[in-house]
Design a protein around this motif. Structure first.
Motif, PDB file in Angstrom:
ATOM      1  N   VAL A 161      -6.742 -77.070  88.335  1.00  0.00           N
ATOM      2  CA  VAL A 161      -6.947 -78.518  88.285  1.00  0.00           C
ATOM      3  C   VAL A 161      -6.392 -79.050  86.972  1.00  0.00           C
ATOM      4  O   VAL A 161      -6.741 -78.565  85.892  1.00  0.00           O
ATOM      5  N   ASP A 162      -5.508 -80.039  87.056  1.00  0.00           N
ATOM      6  CA  ASP A 162      -4.964 -80.695  85.872  1.00  0.00           C
ATOM      7  C   ASP A 162      -4.338 -82.012  86.317  1.00  0.00           C
ATOM      8  O   ASP A 162      -3.799 -82.108  87.424  1.00  0.00           O
ATOM      9  N   ALA A 163      -4.374 -83.008  85.433  1.00  0.00           N
ATOM     10  CA  ALA A 163      -3.828 -84.329  85.771  1.00  0.00           C
ATOM     11  C   ALA A 163      -2.488 -84.608  85.106  1.00  0.00           C
ATOM     12  O   ALA A 163      -1.844 -85.606  85.437  1.00  0.00           O
ATOM     13  N   ASP A 164      -2.042 -83.768  84.197  1.00  0.00           N
ATOM     14  CA  ASP A 164      -0.909 -84.102  83.339  1.00  0.00           C
ATOM     15  C   ASP A 164       0.419 -83.580  83.882  1.00  0.00           C
ATOM     16  O   ASP A 164       0.468 -82.751  84.798  1.00  0.00           O
ATOM     17  N   VAL A 165       1.504 -84.063  83.270  1.00  0.00           N
ATOM     18  CA  VAL A 165       2.841 -83.561  83.550  1.00  0.00           C
ATOM     19  C   VAL A 165       3.310 -82.717  82.366  1.00  0.00           C
ATOM     20  O   VAL A 165       2.783 -82.822  81.259  1.00  0.00           O
ATOM     21  N   VAL A 166       4.284 -81.878  82.619  1.00  0.00           N
ATOM     22  CA  VAL A 166       4.842 -81.030  81.565  1.00  0.00           C
ATOM     23  C   VAL A 166       5.661 -81.893  80.600  1.00  0.00           C
ATOM     24  O   VAL A 166       6.509 -82.687  81.023  1.00  0.00           O
ATOM     25  N   ASN A 170       4.836 -79.264  75.073  1.00  0.00           N
ATOM     26  CA  ASN A 170       3.992 -78.212  75.636  1.00  0.00           C
ATOM     27  C   ASN A 170       4.653 -76.837  75.561  1.00  0.00           C
ATOM     28  O   ASN A 170       3.978 -75.805  75.651  1.00  0.00           O
ATOM     29  N   LEU A 171       5.964 -76.807  75.439  1.00  0.00           N
ATOM     30  CA  LEU A 171       6.709 -75.573  75.669  1.00  0.00           C
ATOM     31  C   LEU A 171       6.573 -74.550  74.549  1.00  0.00           C
ATOM     32  O   LEU A 171       7.016 -73.408  74.700  1.00  0.00           O
ATOM     33  N   ASN A 172       5.962 -74.937  73.427  1.00  0.00           N
ATOM     34  CA  ASN A 172       5.784 -73.951  72.353  1.00  0.00           C
ATOM     35  C   ASN A 172       4.616 -73.014  72.620  1.00  0.00           C
ATOM     36  O   ASN A 172       4.403 -72.062  71.872  1.00  0.00           O
ATOM     37  N   ARG A 173       3.854 -73.245  73.690  1.00  0.00           N
ATOM     38  CA  ARG A 173       2.638 -72.441  73.872  1.00  0.00           C
ATOM     39  C   ARG A 173       2.182 -72.291  75.318  1.00  0.00           C
ATOM     40  O   ARG A 173       1.334 -71.445  75.609  1.00  0.00           O
ATOM     41  N   GLN A 174       2.641 -73.106  76.244  1.00  0.00           N
ATOM     42  CA  GLN A 174       2.091 -73.122  77.601  1.00  0.00           C
ATOM     43  C   GLN A 174       2.960 -72.258  78.505  1.00  0.00           C
ATOM     44  O   GLN A 174       4.047 -72.652  78.923  1.00  0.00           O
ATOM     45  N   VAL A 175       2.469 -71.082  78.829  1.00  0.00           N
ATOM     46  CA  VAL A 175       3.283 -69.976  79.308  1.00  0.00           C
ATOM     47  C   VAL A 175       3.842 -70.171  80.714  1.00  0.00           C
ATOM     48  O   VAL A 175       4.830 -69.533  81.082  1.00  0.00           O
ATOM     49  N   TYR A 177       5.354 -72.806  82.034  1.00  0.00           N
ATOM     50  CA  TYR A 177       6.368 -73.849  82.192  1.00  0.00           C
ATOM     51  C   TYR A 177       7.621 -73.515  81.386  1.00  0.00           C
ATOM     52  O   TYR A 177       7.570 -72.814  80.379  1.00  0.00           O
ATOM     53  N   ASP A 178       8.760 -74.097  81.840  1.00  0.00           N
ATOM     54  CA  ASP A 178       9.996 -73.967  81.080  1.00  0.00           C
ATOM     55  C   ASP A 178      10.679 -75.330  81.006  1.00  0.00           C
ATOM     56  O   ASP A 178      10.155 -76.340  81.503  1.00  0.00           O
ATOM     57  N   GLU A 179      11.859 -75.367  80.410  1.00  0.00           N
ATOM     58  CA  GLU A 179      12.522 -76.642  80.158  1.00  0.00           C
ATOM     59  C   GLU A 179      12.809 -77.421  81.441  1.00  0.00           C
ATOM     60  O   GLU A 179      12.790 -78.648  81.454  1.00  0.00           O
ATOM     61  N   GLY A 180      13.095 -76.707  82.511  1.00  0.00           N
ATOM     62  CA  GLY A 180      13.373 -77.383  83.771  1.00  0.00           C
ATOM     63  C   GLY A 180      12.172 -78.042  84.410  1.00  0.00           C
ATOM     64  O   GLY A 180      12.316 -78.791  85.383  1.00  0.00           O
ATOM     65  N   ASP A 181      10.972 -77.780  83.882  1.00  0.00           N
ATOM     66  CA  ASP A 181       9.744 -78.348  84.459  1.00  0.00           C
ATOM     67  C   ASP A 181       9.310 -79.645  83.783  1.00  0.00           C
ATOM     68  O   ASP A 181       8.329 -80.264  84.221  1.00  0.00           O
ATOM     69  N   VAL A 182       9.974 -80.061  82.711  1.00  0.00           N
ATOM     70  CA  VAL A 182       9.564 -81.275  81.999  1.00  0.00           C
ATOM     71  C   VAL A 182       9.568 -82.461  82.966  1.00  0.00           C
ATOM     72  O   VAL A 182      10.545 -82.687  83.692  1.00  0.00           O
ATOM     73  N   GLY A 183       8.453 -83.181  82.971  1.00  0.00           N
ATOM     74  CA  GLY A 183       8.291 -84.319  83.863  1.00  0.00           C
ATOM     75  C   GLY A 183       7.599 -83.997  85.162  1.00  0.00           C
ATOM     76  O   GLY A 183       7.160 -84.911  85.883  1.00  0.00           O
ATOM     77  N   ARG A 184       7.479 -82.716  85.512  1.00  0.00           N
ATOM     78  CA  ARG A 184       6.793 -82.322  86.752  1.00  0.00           C
ATOM     79  C   ARG A 184       5.291 -82.181  86.503  1.00  0.00           C
ATOM     80  O   ARG A 184       4.854 -81.930  85.373  1.00  0.00           O
ATOM     81  N   ALA A 185       4.518 -82.324  87.553  1.00  0.00           N
ATOM     82  CA  ALA A 185       3.072 -82.142  87.439  1.00  0.00           C
ATOM     83  C   ALA A 185       2.763 -80.689  87.085  1.00  0.00           C
ATOM     84  O   ALA A 185       3.265 -79.756  87.727  1.00  0.00           O
ATOM     85  N   LYS A 186       1.956 -80.488  86.074  1.00  0.00           N
ATOM     86  CA  LYS A 186       1.612 -79.127  85.649  1.00  0.00           C
ATOM     87  C   LYS A 186       1.027 -78.304  86.791  1.00  0.00           C
ATOM     88  O   LYS A 186       1.354 -77.121  86.956  1.00  0.00           O
TER      89      LYS A 186
END
Length: 367
Positions: A161-166, A170-175, A177-186
């Motif tokens: 459960v999460d409400a945010d987007v990538v 976030n990419l310095n620590r959130q395992v 996700y990668d650069e291609g996920d920026v803007g997508r729902a986590k």
């Protein structure tokens, strides 16, 4: 137990005074047995998985002077109950496929080694994980690592459960996700990634912001453990904030919960079960009184790297698996943790429940 066998890495050894030590001494698992007659040592050397308890007792009674038949039987029972012995005759559980046994073989070895509770078979912890359902609330630094570890370990059903987007930050620590996920729902990215990590489990998710007690309560239907990895909303008044909500909702429903966080190099996790130790609010109150109100008690800050987020999430996952399996016994009603820049600074916070606490006190919602 049909054919007792001393667990691998729990092999006994004997001191010069006759005392017997058994079980992983450097790991804090060792037991010490006063053995003036030598009966315990004789019994342990016979526990190689080829003899029944009755056969072992008869041999000990017949070969060790001063050990009666009744004493030998009692001794064998005590050694089996110690948790350092397994049943060589125990078969594989039907609930785990051959593929799962291969996948989780190293995990089975870990649980079997550290578990000192006698079990029907050595795969019981893994079976309990497969049967469990965990809700991971918050898929940031802590939550993404926790969700990955729970999936890899074999928790059978994970609901994210999460409400945010990538975001790029976030990419310095959130395992997950990668650069291609920026803007997508986590949650969409996380569910897809976790399914690729382990296709033998069920992973579901929903994009949702928990904004109150009712919203949180609705997530816990059929849940065995809540992994609270979100720190918003923090709350500033009595009864406010997501951790206060979790404390009260979980106490009322009987669902144990784990909350983790970090503040710079300091990483901690709290574990809470109804009826075992102080509740979250009692711990926070006790620490506030001990440390003074000018020192922060709760964690969660902007200073974080991949390592501190990873340690936080993995501590959460470890606490969740401890609650599910009982291996090791969970440190309920406490905060534990480490300071990454001070190796000698180990966190262990315990306080007694407050008299009249409305959550964990007599007559409270969690009683």
């Amino acid at each position: 137990m049909l054919l007792p066998r001393v667990k691998r890495m729990h092999e006994p050894f004997r001191l010069d005074d006759g005392t017997v030590r058994i079980g992983g001494e450097i790991y804090g698992l060792a037991g010490e047995i006063a053995d003036p007659l030598g009966g315990a040592w004789a019994a342990l050397t016979l526990m190689d998985g080829t003899r029944t308890p009755e056969q072992i007792a008869a041999t000990v009674c017949g070969t060790v002077p001063g050990v009666s038949a009744a004493a030998a039987q009692e001794l064998i029972g005590a050694l089996i109950a110690s948790g350092h012995v397994e049943d060589a005759a125990a078969g594989m559980p039907d609930e785990l496929s051959e593929r799962e046994r291969e996948r989780y073989g190293r995990g089975q070895a870990f649980f079997h080694f550290v578990d000192l509770t006698p079990r029907p078979h050595s795969w019981e912890a893994q079976v309990r994980l497969k049967r469990a359902r965990v809700v991971v609330l918050g898929l940031g630094g802590t939550g993404s690592h926790a969700a990955w570890a729970l999936a890899a370990t074999g928790v059978g059903r994970i609901h994210c459960v999460d409400a945010d987007v990538v975001e790029t930050s976030n990419l310095n620590r959130q395992v997950l996700y990668d650069e291609g996920d920026v803007g997508r729902a986590k949650v969409d990215v996380a569910v897809a990634r976790l399914r690729r990590v382990n296709s033998d489990i069920e992973v579901t998710g929903e994009r949702r912001r928990v904004d109150g007690v009712a919203a949180l309560r609705s997530l816990l239907d059929g849940c065995d453990v809540l992994a609270l990895c979100a720190d918003e909303p923090r709350g500033h008044g009595v009864g406010d904030g997501i951790r206060i909500w979790a404390n009260r909702v979980c106490a009322g429903s009987g669902v144990p919960w784990v909350g983790g966080g970090y503040d710079g190099p300091l990483v901690t996790v709290g574990t809470f079960e109804r009826g075992r130790g102080a509740c979250y609010e009692c711990l926070i109150d006790g620490e506030t009184r001990r440390r003074g109100r000018d020192l922060p008690v709760d964690l969660g800050g902007p200073g974080v790297v991949a390592v501190s987020a990873g340690v936080s999430g993995l501590l959460v996952a470890h606490a969740v698996t401890s609650l599910i399996t009982g291996v090791p016994r969970p440190a309920s009603g406490s905060f534990v943790g480490i300071n990454l820049i001070a190796p000698d600074h180990h966190v262990l916070v315990r306080h007694s429940p407050r008299p009249g606490c409305p959550v964990c006190g007599p007559g409270g919602i969690g009683s």
